[in-house]
Design a protein around this motif. Structure first.
Motif, PDB file in Angstrom:
ATOM      1  N   ILE A  70       0.839  -1.206   0.000  1.00 19.14           N
ATOM      2  CA  ILE A  70       0.000   0.000   0.000  1.00 19.14           C
ATOM      3  C   ILE A  70       0.870   1.251   0.000  1.00 19.14           C
ATOM      4  CG2 ILE A  70      -1.703   1.275   1.351  1.00 19.14           C
ATOM      5  CD1 ILE A  70      -2.858  -1.374   2.271  1.00 19.14           C
TER       6      ILE A  70
ATOM      7  N   VAL B 132       0.642   4.262  -2.873  1.00 18.21           N
ATOM      8  CA  VAL B 132       0.378   5.670  -2.546  1.00 18.21           C
ATOM      9  C   VAL B 132       1.531   6.567  -2.994  1.00 18.21           C
ATOM     10  CG1 VAL B 132      -0.001   7.263  -0.640  1.00 18.21           C
ATOM     11  CG2 VAL B 132      -1.173   5.058  -0.637  1.00 18.21           C
TER      12      VAL B 132
ATOM     13  N   SER C  72       0.403   6.478   4.973  1.00 17.40           N
ATOM     14  CA  SER C  72      -0.274   5.204   4.736  1.00 17.40           C
ATOM     15  C   SER C  72       0.270   4.115   5.665  1.00 17.40           C
ATOM     16  CB  SER C  72      -0.093   4.780   3.278  1.00 17.40           C
ATOM     17  OG  SER C  72       1.265   4.473   3.015  1.00 17.40           O
TER      18      SER C  72
END
Length: 398
Positions: free
Chosen positions: A303, A307, A332
C-alpha cells in the motif's frame, strides 16, 4: 712533282703571314683582310650540297617524333594552364565542418504540400502547425554520421533525457501493489499469482529499458530465475528464505555467464547481453522478497508503494513531488500499521518502501524511454525495488 699550285687555289700561300715578321712586329698574324680571299677558294656550292644532303637524310626518316613530342606538350600546356599553381589568387580553404552540428537534422515530412504563392496585396497564407514528432531515431544524414537516439538528441538540444512514466503506469503500479497486499493477507499461494506477474513484467521492462528488444531468451531466462526462487522458497520455507534467494541468484549468475560464453556475437554485444541478463534476473529474483516477508509487512509495503507512486505522478515540481510522495507513504504506513501488529512502527516500514519505490521510478524514467518502457519497467521497478526493504524492515520491526 710539279711546283705549280693546284687548280682553284692559285695565288694562295698557306705560309703567307702565318707568323709575324720580326721586322714588322706590329703586323697581325691573321689579318682579317685575308678571310674574304680565303672564302673564295672554298666554293659554296659543294659545302651546301655536302652538309645539306646528310641533314635531309636525317630529317626525313624522323618526321613523326617532332609531331609526337609536339602533341603531349600541347596537352600538358592545356592541362596546367589554369590558376592551379597561382596560390596567391586562390580563395582561402573552407573551415572544418563541425560534425556534431550536422549529426542531427530535423525530421522532414515527405507528404507535405509545397508552399503556395503569396496572396494579393503582399500577404502570405498563415503557416500550418508542425506535425508532432515521435520518440524514435532521427533521419539519416548525408555526412555519414550515425543516427542519434532521442536521448542523445535531447542532450544535444539542452533538454533532460528524463521522462517520468506518468499517471497511467502509476495507476497500474498501484493496482499491482494492492494485489500483493491482498494476496499476502489471503496466503502465500494467493500472493504467488501477482508476484509472478511482477517478475515477468520486471524482466521484460529491464531489457527494454536498456534498448535490447526483442530479447526473448534473456527475458525468459530472467523470468525463469524468479520462478525458481519462488519455488525454492516455498520448498524450504520462509525461515530459510535468504538461502533460497541467494542460492538461486548464485546459480543463475553462473548459468548466464556460461550461456554468454557460448554466444557467437561480438565482444561488446556479449558484454551488454551479459550485464542486462544479470541485472534483469537479479531484479526478478529479488522480487521474491515479497514472498519471503511477513504477511503484514507485505500489506503495509504494497500500500505504501501504491500511494507513493500515485503522489509522485501528480503534476508538481520534482522536489515537491518527492516530498509529497514520501509523506503520503509514511501516512499510509501509520494508517495500515494501526490495523496490524506493527502499529506506529509501520510508518518506518512504509517510508523505507516508499524510498525504494521512488528509486525504481527514477530508474524507469532515465535515458528518454518509450511508452513501452513506461508500461513495463515503469510499472514493475518500484515494486521490485521495494521488496528488500519490505523483507528486512519487516523482520527488524516485527
Amino acid at each position: 712533282m710539279s711546283n705549280q699550285p693546284y687548280e682553284g687555289y692559285e695565288g694562295y700561300d698557306p705560309y703567307q703571314q702565318r707568323y709575324p715578321d720580326p721586322q714588322y712586329p706590329e703586323q697581325q698574324a691573321y689579318p682579317q683582310a685575308q678571310y674574304p680571299e680565303q672564302q673564295q677558294y672554298y666554293p659554296e656550292q659543294p659545302q651546301q650540297q655536302y652538309y645539306a644532303e646528310p641533314q635531309q637524310q636525317y630529317a626525313q626518316p624522323y618526321p613523326e617524333p617532332q609531331q609526337y613530342y609536339a602533341e603531349p606538350q600541347q596537352q600538358y600546356t592545356q592541362q596546367w594552364q589554369g590558376q592551379t599553381w597561382e596560390t596567391s589568387v586562390q580563395p582561402p580553404p573552407a573551415a572544418a565542418v563541425d560534425m556534431t552540428e550536422t549529426a542531427y537534422l530535423p525530421p522532414q515530412s515527405y507528404d507535405s504540400v509545397p508552399p503556395e504563392p503569396p496572396m494579393a496585396g503582399g500577404t502570405e497564407p498563415p503557416a500550418e502547425p508542425a506535425a508532432s514528432q515521435e520518440g524514435s531515431y532521427g533521419p539519416a544524414t548525408t555526412t555519414g554520421n550515425p543516427r542519434i537516439t532521442d536521448a542523445q538528441r535531447a542532450r544535444a538540444e539542452g533538454r533532460s533525457p528524463i521522462i517520468e512514466p506518468g499517471m497511467q503506469p502509476a495507476a497500474l503500479t498501484a493496482l499491482l501493489g494492492l494485489l500483493l497486499a491482498g494476496g499476502a493477507a489471503a496466503g502465500s499461494y494467493a500472493l504467488l499469482v501477482p508476484l509472478v506477474i511482477l517478475q515477468a513484467v520486471t524482466a521484460a521492462g529491464w531489457f527494454r529499458l536498456n534498448g535490447m528488444w526483442p530479447a526473448r531468451q534473456g527475458i525468459a531466462l530472467a523470468f525463469l530465475g524468479g520462478v525458481v526462487a519462488d519455488v525454492a522458497l516455498l520448498g524450504v520455507g520462509k525461515e530459510h528464505a535468504p538461502a533460497a534467494i541467494l542460492g538461486t541468484l548464485g546459480v543463475w549468475v553462473l548459468l548466464v555467464v556460461v550461456l554468454q560464453l557460448r554466444s557467437h556475437a561480438g565482444a561488446d554485444e556479449r558484454m551488454y547481453g551479459l550485464m542486462a541478463t544479470l541485472a534483469s534476473a537479479a531484479l526478478a529474483i529479488i522480487a521474491t522478497g515479497h514472498l519471503a516477508a511477513a504477511a503484514d509487512a507485505v500489506t503495509v509495503g504494497g500500500i505504501a508503494v501504491a500511494v507513493a507512486v500515485l503522489a509522485r505522478a501528480l503534476p508538481l515540481p520534482t522536489p515537491a513531488s518527492v516530498v509529497v510522495a514520501l509523506l503520503a507513504a509514511t501516512g499510509s504506513g501509520v494508517a495500515v500499521g494501526g490495523m496490524t501488529d506493527y502499529g506506529s512502527k509501520g510508518a518506518l516500514l512504509a517510508l523505507g518502501a516508499g524510498v525504494c519505490a521512488l528509486i525504481g521510478h527514477r530508474v524507469a524514467s532515465y535515458d528518454y524511454p518509450s511508452r513501452f518502457v513506461h508500461m513495463t519497467a515503469g510499472v514493475a521497478l518500484p515494486l521490485a525495488a521495494a521488496a528488500p526493504a519490505v523483507y528486512v524492515l519487516g523482520r527488524a520491526i516485527g
